[in-house]
Design an enzyme around this catalytic site. Structure first.
Site, short mmCIF file in Angstrom:
data_model
loop_
_atom_site.label_atom_id
_atom_site.label_comp_id
_atom_site.label_asym_id
_atom_site.label_seq_id
_atom_site.Cartn_x
_atom_site.Cartn_y
_atom_site.Cartn_z
N SER A 106 0.83 -1.22 0.00
CA SER A 106 0.00 0.00 0.00
C SER A 106 0.86 1.26 0.00
CB SER A 106 -0.93 0.01 1.22
OG SER A 106 -1.88 -1.02 1.15
N SER A 132 -13.24 3.14 2.15
CA SER A 132 -12.20 2.69 1.21
C SER A 132 -11.08 3.70 1.15
CB SER A 132 -12.79 2.49 -0.19
OG SER A 132 -11.76 2.30 -1.14
N ASP A 154 -8.38 -6.61 4.60
CA ASP A 154 -7.41 -7.47 3.91
C ASP A 154 -6.99 -8.67 4.75
OD1 ASP A 154 -7.40 -5.98 1.59
OD2 ASP A 154 -5.64 -4.80 2.16
N ARG A 180 -14.86 -13.06 -1.53
CA ARG A 180 -14.12 -13.61 -0.39
C ARG A 180 -15.02 -14.13 0.72
NH1 ARG A 180 -8.94 -9.50 -0.01
NH2 ARG A 180 -7.80 -10.43 -1.76
#
Length: 426
Positions: A26, A171, A316, A347
């Site tokens: 990131s 986000s 994550d 997911r």
């Protein structure tokens, strides 16, 4: 039909190791992007590129005309004042590249089209284009998805307007896209977010000399020119989670110099709530980012509830936390994790499938999932569905299982962590 190769994982009896994870994905994305638009000078980044996602950003900037040299775990980036035009930019599997590059290019007087691999082309992009349109960008998507087409605005030098932007979706990528566009806006940009997300962009903008202020849930950015920097990138916090989980289940693992930024390392708090013994030592600062050596020691795990307001902080890491839930005893529940449906795979479902494939019990519940932990997994064969975090979570689960097993399409780990299996099997 394509036959996917299977990576077999042997059961590990006990592990004690100290490892260095590659550069934080990131933070490195942001360093490459900001280094590419400094007003003058060369940014020097000390980092080992850990996966294909960061290379997608690097290659896109090179195609735009930025002079970038990579040698001996160093990256040299000369600021570029005018980008090449009329380009097709392939973001590969990297949603971070596509969303943040959309923001950057929307205010840079550029004609460009952004595409990606089959997985990325199925992930929603209207959430970023809608925000940028509110800033005055000339950007279009197709039915909410890539390809993303960017054209210059009608303002001088292709600038966006800026203004007040309310971000409803939790986000950091969306927030970062707005900030990158706001650097070259006519007016100041004010962001209001309803959930705190990782703040690497704000920290790095400050380091590069941007006029940015943060107050609680709002961010104010004035149009700014950036100055070249020398940056040391921490080891990847999210990638460390896999090996810290291994230590919690099978012995003792230390991960060196990982980011412990409070907006990024919340999964460590979740691990501690589950009973994992953690040691945090040798704290220091890499620029505006705090790093430390973190050690996880084998522990008896407890079941847990994770509420919706916690999910954005661990989005994550939820796949590997779900594996720890399977090795705990009792029912664990995660609520408000619907965002997992639009990751590299769905997911929510792949987490559940992975656990069930190994003899565990789990199921999807509305916008979350529950795991009935038995304290062990038997092992077996499972599929990654080309999702790198699922593949790595499955590998740790199998290494700690009774019988080991295999993962179909495990090569996708190279998207974020190319030497993962080398470190696991060392």
């Amino acid at each position: 039909m394509i036959q996917l190769s299977t990576k077999y994982i042997k059961r590990i009896e006990h592990v004690e190791k100290t490892i260095t994870i590659p550069a934080d994905k990131s933070i490195l994305h942001r360093a490459i992007l900001l280094g590419s638009i400094v007003d003058n000078g060369t940014t020097k980044i000390y980092a080992e590129i850990g996966g294909e996602d960061n290379l997608a950003t690097l290659y896109a900037m090179q195609k735009l005309g930025v002079n970038i040299i990579v040698e001996n775990k160093k990256i040299y980036i000369k600021g570029c004042k005018k980008f090449n035009n009329n380009l097709l930019l392939n973001c590969q599997n990297s949603g971070t590249t596509m969303r943040m590059l959309s923001g950057l290019l929307s205010a840079r007087n550029v004609y460009a089209t952004l595409v990606g691999d089959a997985s990325l082309m199925q992930r929603p992009m209207n959430r970023v284009s809608d925000l940028l349109v509110k800033m005055g960008a000339n950007i279009q998507v197709v039915n909410g998805f890539a390809p993303i087409t960017i054209q210059p605005t009608k303002n001088a030098n292709g600038k966006v307007i800026g203004g007040n932007i309310d971000i409803k979706i939790a986000s950091a990528q969306l927030k970062s896209a707005v900030l990158l566009a706001g650097l070259n806006a006519i007016e100041k940009t004010i962001i209001v977010q309803n959930v705190q997300t990782r703040d690497h962009t704000e920290r790095m903008l400050l380091a590069f000399g941007a006029d940015i202020q943060t107050r609680d849930m709002s961010i104010e950015l004035q149009p700014s020119k950036l100055r070249a920097q020398n940056l040391q990138i921490p080891s990847d916090c999210s990638s460390a989670a896999f090996f810290l989980a291994l230590g919690a289940l099978k012995g003792k693992v230390t991960c060196k110099n990982i980011s412990i930024n409070a907006t990024r390392s919340y999964y460590l708090d979740i691990m501690q709530r589950m009973g994992v013994a953690l040691q945090v030592e040798n704290k220091q600062m890499y620029g505006n980012e705090e790093v430390a050596d973190v050690t996880a020691i084998q522990s008896n795990l407890k079941n847990i509830q994770i509420m919706s307001d916690e999910v954005p902080k661990i989005i994550d890491e939820l796949p590997i936390l779900a594996i720890l839930m399977a090795y705990a005893k009792g029912k664990s529940e995660v609520f408000g994790a619907g965002e997992l449906k639009v990751k590299e795979s769905n997911r929510l479902q792949t987490i559940v499938n992975t656990i069930c494939d190994m003899g565990g019990q789990a199921r999807v519940i509305d916008d979350g999932f529950e795991v009935m932990g038995k304290g062990y997994l038997s092992g077996g064969i499972t599929q990654s569905l080309h999702d790198h975090r699922i593949a790595m979570s499955a590998a740790i689960a199998l290494a700690c299982s009774q019988n080991g097993g295999g993962i179909k399409d495990a090569a996708c780990v190279s998207i974020s962590f190319k030497n993962f299996f080398d470190l696991l099997e060392r």
